[in-house]
Every structure is written in C-alpha cells, then in structure tokens.
Design a protein around this motif. Structure first.
Motif, short mmCIF file in Angstrom:
data_model
loop_
_atom_site.label_atom_id
_atom_site.label_comp_id
_atom_site.label_asym_id
_atom_site.label_seq_id
_atom_site.Cartn_x
_atom_site.Cartn_y
_atom_site.Cartn_z
N GLY A 127 7.40 8.33 20.39
CA GLY A 127 8.78 8.35 19.92
C GLY A 127 8.90 7.67 18.57
N ASP A 128 10.01 6.96 18.36
CA ASP A 128 10.25 6.31 17.07
C ASP A 128 9.26 5.19 16.78
N GLU A 129 8.55 4.74 17.82
CA GLU A 129 7.58 3.66 17.61
C GLU A 129 6.29 4.14 16.97
N THR A 130 6.08 5.47 16.93
CA THR A 130 4.82 6.02 16.43
C THR A 130 5.03 6.78 15.12
N LEU A 131 4.23 6.42 14.13
CA LEU A 131 4.20 7.13 12.84
C LEU A 131 2.87 7.87 12.73
N ILE A 132 2.93 9.09 12.22
CA ILE A 132 1.71 9.87 11.95
C ILE A 132 1.44 9.82 10.45
N VAL A 133 0.23 9.45 10.06
CA VAL A 133 -0.16 9.44 8.65
C VAL A 133 -1.38 10.34 8.47
N ILE A 134 -1.21 11.36 7.63
CA ILE A 134 -2.32 12.25 7.29
C ILE A 134 -2.76 11.94 5.87
N SER A 135 -4.05 11.70 5.70
CA SER A 135 -4.61 11.29 4.42
C SER A 135 -5.25 12.49 3.71
N SER A 136 -4.76 12.81 2.51
CA SER A 136 -5.35 13.92 1.77
C SER A 136 -4.99 13.87 0.30
N ASP A 137 -5.97 14.13 -0.55
CA ASP A 137 -5.71 14.46 -1.94
C ASP A 137 -5.58 15.99 -2.03
N LEU A 138 -5.29 16.47 -3.22
CA LEU A 138 -5.13 17.92 -3.40
C LEU A 138 -6.32 18.47 -4.20
N SER A 139 -6.08 19.24 -5.25
CA SER A 139 -7.17 19.88 -5.99
C SER A 139 -8.05 18.84 -6.69
N HIS A 140 -9.30 19.19 -6.93
CA HIS A 140 -10.26 18.27 -7.52
C HIS A 140 -10.90 18.85 -8.78
#
Length: 259
Positions: free
Chosen positions: A168-181
């Motif tokens: 619920g509100d207690e959980t944050l999802i963080v996805i780690s990514s850069d874009l083009s290289h």
C-alpha cells in the motif's frame, strides 16, 4: 552480512557532509508536487551527470517522508551476467549516510520463485542500486529496502515480483535506469524522446535494448502499470550534455512518476 558501498568517492561523495550538501542542493532545485507517486523510474549515473534528474523524482516523496517504510529497488546488472533476478543475503546496505536494513521476509518470499536466487556477486560492485540509497536516506525517515538486481529476465517475471511486493502507501517502487548511451547530443535527444513516449504509453514492447540499460526492470513495471490502469508521466528528460559533459557523446537520463 553488510553490503559495503562500492562507488562512494567516484559516483558520489564519500564524505557524509559533502554528500548531504550535494543532495540538498539537487533536491531544493527540484520541483515538488502534492501527489506522492507509487513508483518512480530514475537514473543511476554519477551524481554530477544524473543527480539533478534523479532529484526531480525523489523531491516528490517529501510529503510521504514518514509514510513510506519499504522501498522495492530494482536495477540492471552491469558487471555480472545471469538469468532471472538476484537478491542478496546482506542484512543491511551501507552508504556514507548510514546503513539501510533489508526486508528479510520479503527477500525470503521472493527466493521461492524459480527465477529469483541469491547471487552476491551481482550486488557487490553494482552501482545501479547503490546510487539511489543516499537519495532515499535523505528523503525518508525510516525504511527497509528490497534490493534486486535484474539479469536476463522477462517483463512477466519482473511484473510478478513487483505485484507480490506492491503493498500500500507504505511501499515505494524504484526502478533504476539510464536511457541512450554514447550518441551525439541531437541523436540522444531524439532517441530518448521516443523512449519516453513509449514509457508514458506503457508500451514496453516498443523499448529496444539500446533505449535504456534498465529495459528489463522498466518493462516489468510498465507491464504491471498497464494491468493496474496506472499512468506514467515524464517529469525530467535530459542528458549528460545538459549537466556536466560535452555534447559529442552523451548518456540520456529520464525521471518518471507512476501514479
């Protein structure tokens, strides 16, 4: 076991005071928003390059500093090749700002899945998770993490893990990514704009391998966001030519909020 920092002093300051001041400046310069996102996608390069872009997402956690108590953090593997998703036996992950406890119960639940396993070497030198921790330490009062490094995995597998830990509100999802290289500035702008459009439209099938180094975890989040009828908004889109690098060869960075 305690996972020690691998890129303190290179990707970000090893001195706690210098690190705090740098984060403070990035976050104060970023716009805040009343609505706290359920998930964010943010970059993981050296802070002088991608810190301002990451801060644009993290600044939006301000009103939830005492509500978010668990962060599910997934980033791509840069050093070790493997299939599936890798968790760690470490009980804490340490940065110059202190140690963050790992949600052991969540990790033990995940390793019941056939495509999740303990792979310590996938975590030891991996920067894609580590660089997010100081931002989280700066923004949240007290929290645990579920650190996951993504190898060769399907959108369905990542989506299944995220769904299991959605909370619920207690959980944050963080996805780690850069874009083009490593394209020239104009080419990178064009590529990253197209990638951002695909992300906003939840069209993970359109993401090419070269569009984002975190394509695997990003795709899993987008698949689940589509299933849950959530929306994605691009809140910052720049590259290293805009921050601290030359424009001949740049890396792209985007920040996105999922609500």
């Amino acid at each position: 076991m305690n996972r020690q920092p691998a890129v303190a002093g290179s990707f970000y300051p090893a001195n706690p005071e210098q690190l705090h001041l740098m984060l403070d400046q990035f976050l104060n310069d970023a716009a805040t928003n009343e609505k706290v996102p359920k998930a964010i996608i943010a970059p993981h390069a050296g802070y002088i390059y991608s810190g301002p872009i990451a801060a644009s997402a993290y600044a939006r956690l301000k009103k939830a500093h005492d509500k978010i108590t668990r962060v599910v953090l997934i980033g791509p593997s840069h050093r070790v090749a493997f299939r599936g998703l890798a968790v760690s036996r470490s009980e804490t992950f340490t940065t110059p700002l202190g140690s963050v406890p790992v949600d052991q119960a969540a990790v033990q639940t995940l390793v019941q899945l056939p495509f999740v396993e303990y792979i310590e070497q996938a975590h030891t030198y991996e920067h894609s998770l580590e660089v997010h921790l100081p931002f989280l330490q700066e923004m949240l009062d007290s929290f645990e993490i579920v650190p996951i490094v993504a190898g060769e995995a399907s959108p369905e597998q990542v989506s299944q893990v995220l769904d299991a830990l959605w909370g619920g509100d207690e959980t944050l999802i963080v996805i780690s990514s850069d874009l083009s290289h490593y394209h020239d500035y104009a080419t990178a702008q064009q590529m990253d704009k197209s990638t951002s459009q695909a992300i906003e439209q939840l069209q993970y099938e359109r993401l090419a391998p070269e569009s984002a180094c975190g394509k695997v975890p990003v795709s899993g989040l987008l698949k689940l966001a589509r299933k849950k009828s959530l929306s994605v908004t691009t809140i910052d889109l720049r590259n290293s030519g805009d921050t601290a690098g030359d424009k001949a060869s740049v890396v792209g960075y985007g920040a996105y909020v999922i609500e």
